[in-house]
Write an enzyme that holds these catalytic residues in place. Sequence first.
Site, short mmCIF file in Angstrom:
data_model
loop_
_atom_site.label_atom_id
_atom_site.label_comp_id
_atom_site.label_asym_id
_atom_site.label_seq_id
_atom_site.Cartn_x
_atom_site.Cartn_y
_atom_site.Cartn_z
N PRO A 36 0.79 -1.24 0.00
CA PRO A 36 0.00 0.00 0.00
C PRO A 36 0.82 1.28 0.00
CG PRO A 36 0.06 -0.91 2.19
CD PRO A 36 0.81 -1.90 1.32
N CYS A 37 1.46 1.58 -1.12
CA CYS A 37 2.22 2.83 -1.22
C CYS A 37 1.30 4.04 -1.13
CB CYS A 37 3.05 2.86 -2.50
SG CYS A 37 2.16 2.44 -4.00
#
Length: 279
Positions: A245-246
């Site tokens: 989850p950047c």
Amino acid sequence: MTDLEQSYHYGVVRRAIELIDEKGAGLSLDALASEMGMSPAHFQRLFSQWVGVSPKRYQQYLALGHAKTLLKERFTTLAAAHGAGLSGGSRLHDLFVRWEAMSPGDFAKGGAGLTIFWGWFESPFGPALVMGTDKGICGIGFSAETGAEPAMADLKSRWPKAQYVEDPMRLAPWVNAAFGTEPATEAPLYLIGAPFQIKVWEALLTIPTGHVTTYSEIADHIGHPKAVRAVGTAVGRNPISWLIPCHRALRKSGGLGGYHWGLPVKRAMLAYEAGRTGM
């Protein structure tokens, strides 16, 4: 839904998000629907389908100060998250993810000898290009902002010497798990990157759904507190968007920062998670 319909629908939602960003919070459903040339009921259904929350809740989450609110109320100290067991082998994103990384030596070969399967799929964030090896998903990209051909070229450039085979059926069970249509299914990941990048991506995997962290916090967590700029680059080079989850990494100031597949996609992802965690 045809590709043309999907493209049109995402275009509508993208314009609506841009209008919300431009005008700020307080736009009524009727006003937004009128701008999109739709009835309020039709626009509400379409927006909620793509973004995961209603236009009103989206404005509450993402208009103006949402990123700062997240940092204030939903900030995650990565050391604490890791201590609580939120790591690559734990339950993440409401599905079970296990992961392993390619060895540095194999990564240096640029994918030589590796077969990567790929296919296009529908997602809550527009058309998604998914790639995977026999070991798991190694790439997810979104084409709504970039276009299909640039998205394909982008992911292929990560592993230029690999052999690419179109086989969406092979990837479908993992993709269904990735986007929540089969939450009981395991979605294995195969991280293909340089050692520093993999450290950063591993840190991202510890951020719980609905929470955020900062680039500087990630740098501290991996033992390189002065490497904030390098961390930002590694976050941007994450090939497995959404599952790694950047989009949960923000600037220390509360700014959203950049996003490889376009800021509208990042905003939609944060809103989607906020709606599902009851924020």
